[in-house]
Design an enzyme around this catalytic site. Structure first.
Site, mmCIF file in Angstrom:
data_model
loop_
_atom_site.group_PDB
_atom_site.id
_atom_site.type_symbol
_atom_site.label_atom_id
_atom_site.label_comp_id
_atom_site.label_asym_id
_atom_site.label_seq_id
_atom_site.Cartn_x
_atom_site.Cartn_y
_atom_site.Cartn_z
ATOM 1 N N ASN A 57 29.473 41.488 -27.884
ATOM 2 C CA ASN A 57 29.669 40.167 -27.934
ATOM 3 C C ASN A 57 31.174 39.714 -28.309
ATOM 4 O O ASN A 57 31.398 39.741 -29.446
ATOM 5 C CB ASN A 57 28.732 39.495 -28.969
ATOM 6 N N ALA A 87 32.598 34.323 -13.729
ATOM 7 C CA ALA A 87 31.122 34.717 -13.926
ATOM 8 C C ALA A 87 30.513 33.565 -14.204
ATOM 9 O O ALA A 87 30.914 32.614 -15.073
ATOM 10 C CB ALA A 87 30.827 35.932 -14.768
ATOM 11 N N TYR A 102 21.163 38.432 -15.604
ATOM 12 C CA TYR A 102 22.364 38.691 -15.800
ATOM 13 C C TYR A 102 22.728 40.083 -15.945
ATOM 14 O O TYR A 102 23.642 40.659 -15.386
ATOM 15 C CB TYR A 102 22.670 37.959 -17.311
ATOM 16 N N ASN A 160 37.525 28.205 -10.779
ATOM 17 C CA ASN A 160 36.994 26.955 -10.352
ATOM 18 C C ASN A 160 36.824 25.966 -11.315
ATOM 19 O O ASN A 160 36.021 24.770 -11.151
ATOM 20 C CB ASN A 160 35.483 27.046 -9.462
HETATM 21 C C1 UD1 Z 1 26.561 37.574 -25.075
HETATM 22 C C2 UD1 Z 1 27.164 36.878 -24.058
HETATM 23 C C3 UD1 Z 1 27.297 37.557 -22.693
HETATM 24 C C4 UD1 Z 1 27.576 38.989 -22.835
HETATM 25 C C5 UD1 Z 1 26.706 39.428 -23.848
HETATM 26 C C6 UD1 Z 1 27.228 40.980 -24.349
HETATM 27 C C7 UD1 Z 1 27.668 34.276 -24.361
HETATM 28 C C8 UD1 Z 1 27.186 33.113 -24.465
HETATM 29 N N1 UD1 Z 1 26.909 35.428 -23.879
HETATM 30 O O1 UD1 Z 1 25.181 37.400 -24.974
HETATM 31 O O2 UD1 Z 1 27.998 36.977 -21.790
HETATM 32 O O3 UD1 Z 1 27.421 39.564 -21.789
HETATM 33 O O4 UD1 Z 1 26.758 38.797 -25.105
HETATM 34 O O5 UD1 Z 1 26.251 41.509 -25.313
HETATM 35 O O6 UD1 Z 1 28.867 34.866 -25.086
HETATM 36 N N2 UD1 Z 1 21.571 32.684 -31.323
HETATM 37 C C9 UD1 Z 1 20.985 32.040 -32.355
HETATM 38 N N3 UD1 Z 1 21.277 30.834 -32.459
HETATM 39 C C10 UD1 Z 1 22.022 29.976 -31.251
HETATM 40 C C11 UD1 Z 1 22.537 30.709 -30.351
HETATM 41 C C12 UD1 Z 1 22.343 32.217 -30.473
HETATM 42 O O7 UD1 Z 1 20.245 32.439 -33.369
HETATM 43 O O8 UD1 Z 1 22.222 28.818 -31.448
HETATM 44 C C13 UD1 Z 1 21.288 34.285 -31.305
HETATM 45 C C14 UD1 Z 1 20.551 34.474 -30.044
HETATM 46 O O9 UD1 Z 1 19.166 34.364 -30.013
HETATM 47 C C15 UD1 Z 1 21.082 36.093 -29.882
HETATM 48 C C16 UD1 Z 1 22.376 36.135 -30.528
HETATM 49 O O10 UD1 Z 1 22.569 34.972 -31.413
HETATM 50 O O11 UD1 Z 1 20.205 36.972 -30.613
HETATM 51 C C17 UD1 Z 1 23.464 36.132 -29.739
HETATM 52 O O12 UD1 Z 1 23.252 35.215 -28.704
HETATM 53 P P1 UD1 Z 1 24.644 34.762 -27.890
HETATM 54 O O13 UD1 Z 1 25.722 34.310 -28.430
HETATM 55 O O14 UD1 Z 1 24.282 33.914 -26.809
HETATM 56 O O15 UD1 Z 1 24.965 36.143 -27.127
HETATM 57 P P2 UD1 Z 1 24.033 37.081 -26.258
HETATM 58 O O16 UD1 Z 1 22.814 36.625 -25.604
HETATM 59 O O17 UD1 Z 1 24.314 38.487 -26.900
#
Ligand code: UD1
Length: 324
Positions: free
Chosen positions: A183, A88, A154, A37
């Site tokens: 990740n 998703a 989620y 979409n």
């Molecule tokens: C990610 C995925 C999710 C997947 C999961 C599997 C994304 C957006 N999300 O979630 O779809 O199912 O892995 O484990 O790819 N952080 C910072 N600063 C920022 C952004 C993030 O410090 O600006 C930190 C977050 O607090 C977290 C870590 O980086 O501790 C990873 O965050 P993020 O990349 O959003 O991934 P997940 O929440 O682990």
């Protein structure tokens, strides 16, 4: 081996992981139809295949019945044999703000795809599940046997969708493999919103010399796996019998702190971006890294791209994307 008789539906195929999977399936000779979409994916991610005779793009949404949307692609390439289901809502924080939307897209959407599979005798569905299903208190590294007690809607919806996959396999013989991705990072991961993947955000900010915000103390860990490695795991499970009926973690087995990844990114990008710390994000898990045994045993999976190499490729992509 080519798969010229295999027609694959990739839901969410215009997105980050989906489009890399499309690239691989096209390279293997499959007929590929993408249902998307375009809520977060883009046609630019599929630009190489736009006019290819084995490719079809279908504008459609897994929150609606997909049979009608798929009709033209099926008329052109024949019935769907196998489905890779990526469509998703992908952000943990969004699911916390909007649990009902997460259910509609991630759980009901998966059930609609399974209904399509059942009614059209699709041989196998590979599902993009997540390490977010695991209990935050589960000892690391997590194996597929670790306690699944999600910290977010989620994670709950991904886990519930896995149970539906098992149910459809038992009742209707729709084979499946659920891949719990750690990740995933790499080119085409959109850095533009605050809930994007952390590597995409940090590389983008570092390349621009803009401030980087680390949530919590930065000592939380993740297992970062490069997107083409993930696409390989999907294709292995999708195009044969490997991993039938199994739930399998896909990662690298390497645990990295957010502080470490920040330092590596700043060094690689030769960046002087300032780093600030902000309070922890609700629903964040503290430590995440996987065992590799099951992926190796069932899929022969190994991550080929190490973190340094993957960051190099992704940084190169970020710089190109910024200059165009
Ligand atoms: C990610 C995925 C999710 C997947 C999961 C599997 C994304 C957006 N999300 O979630 O779809 O199912 O892995 O484990 O790819 N952080 C910072 N600063 C920022 C952004 C993030 O410090 O600006 C930190 C977050 O607090 C977290 C870590 O980086 O501790 C990873 O965050 P993020 O990349 O959003 O991934 P997940 O929440 O682990």
């Amino acid at each position: 081996m080519t798969f010229s008789d295999t027609h694959v539906l990739v839901t969410g195929g215009a997105g980050f992981i989906g489009s890399h999977t499309v690239d691989l399936l096209m390279a293997k000779g499959c007929k590929v139809s993408v249902l998307d979409n375009l809520s977060s994916g883009t046609l630019a991610n599929l630009a190489s295949w736009e006019n290819h005779p084995r490719f079809a793009f279908v504008g459609g949404d897994v929150t609606q019945d997909i049979t009608e949307a798929m009709a033209a692609a099926v008329a052109r390439h024949g019935p769907i044999h196998r489905i890779a289901h990526f469509a998703a809502q992908t952000a943990v924080p969004i699911s916390i703000d909007n649990p009902v939307t997460d259910i509609e897209v991630n759980l009901c959407g998966t059930t609609r795809v399974l209904e399509y599979a059942r009614r059209n005798a699709v041989a196998k569905v590979v599902f993009a599940s997540s390490s977010a299903v695991y209990d935050d208190d589960a000892p690391v590294p997590v194996s597929e046997e670790s306690s699944a007690r999600p910290s977010s809607p989620y994670g709950i919806d991904k886990l519930a969708a896995e149970i539906y996959l098992d149910y459809y396999a038992r009742l209707y013989g729709v084979k499946f493999t659920a891949l719990r991705f750690m990740n995933v990072y790499g080119p085409r991961q959109d850095p533009s919103s605050w809930y994007s993947g952390v590597i995409s955000i940090f590389l983008d900010r570092a390349a621009a010399g803009e401030q980087i915000t680390i949530f919590d103390d930065g000592e939380q860990t993740r297992d970062f796996v490069y997107v083409t490695d993930v696409a390989n795991a999907v294709a292995t499970a999708l195009l044969g019998n490997a991993g039938d009926g199994a739930i399998i973690n896909i990662g690298t087995g390497v645990e990295v702190t957010i502080n470490e990844i920040t330092r590596t990114i700043l060094t690689l990008a030769k960046s002087r971006s300032a780093v600030q710390y902000a309070p922890a994000r609700a629903g964040d898990i503290r430590r995440s890294v996987t065992t590799m045994d099951k992926a190796t045993a069932l899929l022969g999976f190994q991550a080929h791209i190490n973190l340094r190499e993957g960051l190099d490729h992704t940084l190169a992509w970020v710089r190109t994307a910024k200059s165009t």
